[in-house]
Design an enzyme around this catalytic site. Sequence first.
Site, PDB file in Angstrom:
ATOM      1  N   GLU A 141      24.120  37.949  -1.850  1.00 31.45           N
ATOM      2  CA  GLU A 141      24.978  36.768  -1.656  1.00 31.45           C
ATOM      3  C   GLU A 141      24.184  35.596  -2.183  1.00 31.45           C
ATOM      4  OE1 GLU A 141      26.159  33.446  -0.606  1.00 31.45           O
ATOM      5  OE2 GLU A 141      25.736  33.970   1.489  1.00 31.45           O
TER       6      GLU A 141
ATOM      7  N   CYS B 287      25.407  27.465   0.766  1.00 33.33           N
ATOM      8  CA  CYS B 287      25.787  28.024  -0.535  1.00 33.33           C
ATOM      9  C   CYS B 287      27.259  27.802  -0.857  1.00 33.33           C
ATOM     10  CB  CYS B 287      25.450  29.508  -0.588  1.00 33.33           C
ATOM     11  SG  CYS B 287      26.175  30.457   0.765  1.00 33.33           S
TER      12      CYS B 287
ATOM     13  N   LYS C 191      12.656  40.185   6.281  1.00 30.19           N
ATOM     14  CA  LYS C 191      11.721  39.130   5.906  1.00 30.19           C
ATOM     15  C   LYS C 191      12.417  37.772   6.016  1.00 30.19           C
ATOM     16  CE  LYS C 191      10.831  36.923   2.283  1.00 30.19           C
ATOM     17  NZ  LYS C 191      10.484  35.569   2.848  1.00 30.19           N
TER      18      LYS C 191
ATOM     19  N   GLU D  63      23.523  24.245  -8.867  1.00 32.73           N
ATOM     20  CA  GLU D  63      23.531  24.154  -7.407  1.00 32.73           C
ATOM     21  C   GLU D  63      22.410  23.218  -6.953  1.00 32.73           C
ATOM     22  OE1 GLU D  63      24.092  27.206  -3.732  1.00 32.73           O
ATOM     23  OE2 GLU D  63      22.464  27.694  -5.127  1.00 32.73           O
TER      24      GLU D  63
END
Length: 500
Positions: free
Chosen positions: A269, A303, A193, A400
């Site tokens: 992750e 990331c 996806k 983040e």
Amino acid sequence: MTSTCTYQFDTAVYKGAVTFPTQLFINGKFVDPVNKGTIDLINPATCKVITRVSVGDSEDIEIAAQAARAALKEHWGLKVPGEARSKLLHKLADLIDVNTDQIAALEALNVGKTFHAAKAVDLPTIGSLLRYYAGWADKIQGKSIQTTPDKIGFTRHEPIGVVGAIVPWNFPLSMLIMKLAPALACGNTIVAKPSEFTPLSALFLCTLIREAGFPPGVVNIVPGYGDTAGQAVGESMIIDKVAFTGSTLTGRKIMEAAARSNLKKISLELGGKSPSIIFDDVDIDQAVKWVINGIFMNQGEICIAGSRIYVQAGIYDNFLQKFTESAQCLSVGDPFSQGTFQGPQISERQFKRVMDYIKSGTVEGATLRLGGERHGTEGYFIQPTIFTECTPNMKIVQEEIFGPVAAIMKFSAEEEVIEQANNTTYGLACSVFTKDIDRAMRVASNIEAGTTWVNFTNWLDIGLPLGGFKQSGIGRDLGEDALQNYTNIKAVHINIGIKI
């Protein structure tokens, strides 16, 4: 809806027409979704519609999973030797090489990253990933284990089965191949996806998968929304394992869905808030260049971004001046223009999210040294932004941001900066800059992160694992370690003399 779209590029760095599918790819065919769902894809550099593509939901995921299960039983998995799987992966890599410019153009158009970065970094990495795991495909093996003279014991590493891959929008094709290549090498089938924001390169890949000769159902690609198609991947009773890259919040939802369904295996992750630590013995000019790359590459939408920058007091003023001057010189603009370093953020939602973090930095008392505003009047561009006078509990230090925002802090002693660097819920990566190898090894050993770079940043190697400590994930991508995500270990015991 129409089954393909042709986009005409007429830019300074790429000219040509690229045709790509707009439907779902299930069981080797391009099909409309069951409920005829569609989404308009937006060019983040202009805020204009690129095209309309199909999006699937839970029913389409289930159909794709059934096709993947049938392919696993009929013409993949243990029925296909590793050498044959290797040849197909090599063929796919060759086809990607042939179509490098077209794929790079789609990534730049759909994601907002520069055409140069897509072509020079992303596409070579994709080809290397496929070839690396093609090399492993006929080396997935167990071992013989000595037990007793009248018994033989050995292990087999068998495919887990149907793998659900959910990939993010910042490196759409790279992240997909990072899951797909080792999974296929190990003999699994795939239901992938892509993000609803950035499915174009994955859809283009489907045409190459067919051309390479993969049997129907081995790879299925269903673009869709996270709360419908993504959730269905986690909840499916047919899918045996989920490989996910994305936010920690979504990772928790996938763990919950996996637990509530068939207790499927997971590898995650997740997010990061990586520190870059600069000691006072460094080559400052080199450190500035690397740290600039560490936070501002890919618009900060990465990331492993080194968004927390700790500079030792003895060089703080000098480093800050040079870092600011370097950030001021970064070219922000059209991803297809020569010399552009930073493109737009991926979407209006992400643009607003980053701007909200910038606002919070000023409200909480940080000093806005550079940027902090929209760049231009069109597209989702944000100026490279630098905050100083930051404190540990500020949102811009703890959370983040996923944008071009750097928080710079001063430190005095090694023990102090290690404590500050570890003061986070994340543990994905860090960078250490020093000429003292003993200090580099000490700091690298004491930072709670899955990856440490010494004297550079954001430079992955496909032979080395990538993954996080703490809330930055479970399991590893890349390298030999990634193969563990995609096999079940079976112990076989053979009696050659035991009597009862």
